[in-house]
Design an enzyme around this catalytic site. Structure first.
Site, PDB file in Angstrom:
ATOM      1  CB  SER A 141      88.519  44.574  91.794  1.00  0.00           C
ATOM      2  OG  SER A 141      89.292  45.324  91.669  1.00  0.00           O
ATOM      3  CE1 TYR A 155      91.825  41.926  95.876  1.00  0.00           C
ATOM      4  CE2 TYR A 155      91.811  43.447  93.714  1.00  0.00           C
ATOM      5  CZ  TYR A 155      91.087  42.901  95.113  1.00  0.00           C
ATOM      6  OH  TYR A 155      90.216  43.497  95.528  1.00  0.00           O
TER       7      TYR A 155
END
Length: 243
Positions: A141, A155
């Site tokens: 990401s 995350y």
């Protein structure tokens, strides 16, 4: 168009969103795909519209090494060695800040997003080495390149780890012909967006990447010749800032 005729791939988190789109794109490029996921119903739904002879559905939690070992053995028995591994399975927490995240949610996110990538890759290394041209594609990401309050602590930390693990794999496995790529998407319109602390408008979702966009990037990397390695690939919505 990417040509993966004759290749065998494994896609984790294949039941929804990006994993589903990756599966469809790989099959469209000629590959046979092992679809791994935790929920049988989601896998069956994701496999709709795909030639059933080109996909194999397997229940597998990437945080469970016993399940992974069984899934690997089944995969090798089904179609032999694996050419492409796409580590895509991922989750997030809610709430997301360091101060507020539940420690159990933190542990679960680390177990799936980061340790899961290690678990699957480690057990598949012999199969990936066998062809001397294996490709490991880790869906990371943009949050794995810079901290993000929107993405949250767990995350962001795990995706940073995935980027580092991808780099390490390139360092360690180059003599075995393996190549690793960390694909770092920006905002993608997937079910995980529904879990954000702040609701996302329909207009914003429409401007995001679609899962098919990320899937095309995966196919591009997977189909490159063995002499070519893309260590890091960033793909973002045009409207999302990045510097």
């Amino acid at each position: 168009m990417s040509d993966l005729t004759g290749s065998v791939a494994i896609v984790t988190g294949a039941g929804t969103g990006i994993g589903r789109a990756i599966t469809h794109s790989l099959v469209g490029a000629g590959a046979r795909v092992h679809m791994w996921g935790r929920r049988s119903e989601a896998l069956r739904e994701a496999a709709r519209g795909v030639d059933p002879g080109r996909v194999c559905l397997t229940n597998c939690d990437v945080s469970d090494r016993v399940q992974i070992q069984a899934a690997v053995e089944n995969a090798l028995e089904k179609w032999g060695d694996v050419d492409v591994l796409v580590n895509n399975a991922g989750v997030n927490t809610n709430p997301r800040s360091i101060a507020d995240v539940d420690p159990d949610d933190w542990d679960r996110t680390v177990d799936i997003n980061l340790t899961g990538v290690f678990n699957v890759t480690r057990l598949l290394l012999p199969a990936l080495r066998a062809g001397e041209a294996g490709v490991v594609i880790n869906v990371a990401s943009i949050a794995g390149m810079r901290a993000s309050k929107v993405a949250g602590a767990a995350y962001s930390a795990t995706k940073h780890g995935v980027v580092a693990l991808s780099k390490q794999l390139n360092e360690e496995e180059v003599e075995n012909g393996l190549r690793a790529c960390a694909i770092c998407p920006g905002e993608v319109d997937t079910p995980i967006i529904d879990q954000r602390v702040e609701p996302v408008s329909a207009a914003r979702r429409a401007a995001m990447l679609q899962p098919e966009d990320v899937a095309k990037a995966v196919c591009f990397v997977a189909a490159l010749p063995p002499r070519a390695c893309v260590p890091l690939l960033v793909i973002k919505p045009t409207v999302q800032s990045f510097s």
